[in-house]
Scaffold this motif. Structure first.
Motif, short mmCIF file in Angstrom:
data_model
loop_
_atom_site.label_atom_id
_atom_site.label_comp_id
_atom_site.label_asym_id
_atom_site.label_seq_id
_atom_site.Cartn_x
_atom_site.Cartn_y
_atom_site.Cartn_z
N GLY A 91 0.84 -1.18 0.00
CA GLY A 91 0.00 0.00 0.00
C GLY A 91 0.88 1.24 0.00
O GLY A 91 1.80 1.38 -0.78
N GLY A 92 0.61 2.14 0.92
CA GLY A 92 1.40 3.36 1.04
C GLY A 92 2.50 3.28 2.07
O GLY A 92 3.09 4.31 2.43
N SER A 93 2.81 2.08 2.54
CA SER A 93 3.82 1.91 3.57
C SER A 93 5.03 1.15 3.03
O SER A 93 4.90 0.33 2.12
N LEU A 94 6.18 1.44 3.61
CA LEU A 94 7.42 0.81 3.17
C LEU A 94 8.29 0.55 4.40
O LEU A 94 8.36 1.40 5.30
N GLN A 115 6.17 6.18 5.11
CA GLN A 115 4.84 6.32 4.55
C GLN A 115 4.91 7.19 3.29
O GLN A 115 5.67 8.16 3.23
N GLN A 116 4.12 6.81 2.29
CA GLN A 116 4.11 7.57 1.04
C GLN A 116 3.33 8.87 1.21
O GLN A 116 2.20 8.88 1.73
N GLU A 117 3.95 9.96 0.77
CA GLU A 117 3.29 11.26 0.72
C GLU A 117 3.54 11.84 -0.67
O GLU A 117 4.60 12.37 -0.96
N GLY A 118 2.57 11.67 -1.56
CA GLY A 118 2.75 12.07 -2.95
C GLY A 118 3.77 11.18 -3.63
O GLY A 118 3.64 9.95 -3.62
#
Length: 289
Positions: free
Chosen positions: A222-225, A237-240
Motif C-alpha cells: 500500500g502506502g507503507s514501506l 509512509q508515502q506522501e505524494g
C-alpha cells in the motif's frame, strides 16, 4: 523523523531452521519459501560442504552441494525445484573472460549448469517465469563501463540459461542497493545517486524519492514501506511521490528479546537470520492501525 517513535515488531521463530554450521546466505523464493545455506564439515569427505535447506512450514529438505570453495552470497530456486547459487564477485580467466559465478544444481546436488552473471552483484531474485533479476553495486557498474558490460546497466534480467533479456537503460544507476521482485511484471528497486525507488508494473515504471539513507532490503505494501541496512530498520509512509520516515523498527523474538542479524525481504515477507536460527514475519502484521 521523531527518533523517539519506535515500533517493536514480533517475528516468529521458523521451525526447523536451526543452524548447526556456518550460516552462508538466506533467500526468499517467488513462492514464499525460505532458502538457507550453511557450511558444514563433512567427516566422510574430509572437507567442508554446503547444505542448502528449503524450509516448508514445520520441516525442511536439504541438498548437499560439494562445492564449498566458491564464496556464495545468494540462493534462490526455479519453479521446478532447481537451486541457483550465486557469488557476488567473479574472477577472470587467463584470456580475460569472466569465470562463472552462477551455478545451478538439481535437488540431489548435481551441478547442471554454470555461467557468469557479471561481477559486482548486489541482489538476485528469480521470478515466476524463471527469469533471473540481478542488480549491481558500483564496482560492477563502473569496472567495465568502457566495454558496455551487463553490470554497467545497474540492473538486468537473464533467462534461466544465462542469456540477457532486459537491461536497464532508463535510470542512471551508479549503485542498485536493493531489489524486490514480486512478479515478472511487478518489481521494485532502489538506486543511487538519485535515492529513488522505482516500481516496474505491467510495462510502466514510477519512481519515488526516499530519504538520503542507504538500505539493502525493503518491502512495500500500500502506502507503507519498510527499509533496512541490517543495522537500522525504518517504517516509511508515502506522501505524494515521496516516502517519509515515520518510525524506527526494532525486531523481537517470541520471548521479547531483541533480535539482531542479517535481514532479507521479498514481496511482503521478512526473514531475520541469527547465528543459530531464523525468524520471520509478513508486512501485513506490522502496519499500524
Amino acid at each position: 523523523m521523531d527518533t523517539s517513535n519506535t515500533l517493536k515488531i514480533h517475528l516468529d521463530r521458523v521451525t526447523a531452521s536451526q543452524v548447526t554450521g556456518k550460516h552462508v546466505a538466506t533467500g526468499l523464493t517467488i513462492s514464499g519459501q525460505i532458502m538457507m545455506i550453511e557450511e558444514i564439515y563433512d567427516i566422510k569427505r574430509h572437507r567442508n560442504v554446503l547444505h542448502v535447506h528449503r524450509l516448508h512450514d514445520q520441516w525442511r529438505t536439504t541438498t548437499i552441494v560439494a562445492q564449498a570453495e566458491t564464496d556464495f552470497s545468494y540462493v534462490d530456486s526455479f519453479s521446478d525445484g532447481r537451486i541457483l547459487l550465486v557469488a557476488s564477485r567473479c574472477d577472470d580467466d587467463i584470456d580475460g573472460s569472466w569465470l562463472p559465478n552462477a551455478f545451478i544444481y538439481d535437488q540431489s546436488g548435481l551441478l547442471l549448469d554454470s555461467y557468469c552473471l557479471d561481477d559486482g552483484i548486489q541482489n538476485v531474485h528469480i521470478d515466476e517465469k524463471n527469469q533471473i533479476w540481478v542488480s549491481y553495486f558500483d564496482e560492477g557498474v563502473f569496472a567495465d563501463l568502457a566495454t558496455n558490460s551487463i553490470g554497467s546497466f545497474g540492473l538486468a534480467v537473464f533467462n534461466e540459461f544465462g542469456q540477457v533479456v532486459f537491461k536497464n537503460k532508463e535510470y542512471p544507476i551508479d549503485d542498485c542497493y536493493a531489489l524486490n521482485v514480486c512478479a515478472s511484471d511487478d518489481a521494485w528497486f532502489f538506486y543511487h545517486p538519485d535515492y529513488r525507488i522505482v516500481h516496474f508494473y505491467k510495462g510502466n515504471s514510477t519512481s519515488y524519492q526516499v530519504p538520503l539513507r542507504h538500505f539493502s532490503d525493503f518491502i512495500v505494501q500500500g502506502g507503507s514501506l519498510i527499509s533496512t541496512d541490517n543495522e537500522h530498520t525504518y517504517l516509511l509512509q508515502q506522501e505524494g511521490d515521496t516516502y517519509v520516515e515515520k518510525a524506527r523498527i526494532l525486531f523481537e523474538s517470541e520471548k521479547g528479546s531483541l533480535l539482531q542479524g542479517t535481514i532479507k525481504m521479498r514481496q511482503n515477507r521478512i526473514v531475520l537470520s541469527t547465528d543459530t536460527r531464523l525468524y520471520a514475519g509478513t508486512f501485513s502484521d506490522f502496519i499500524p492501525e
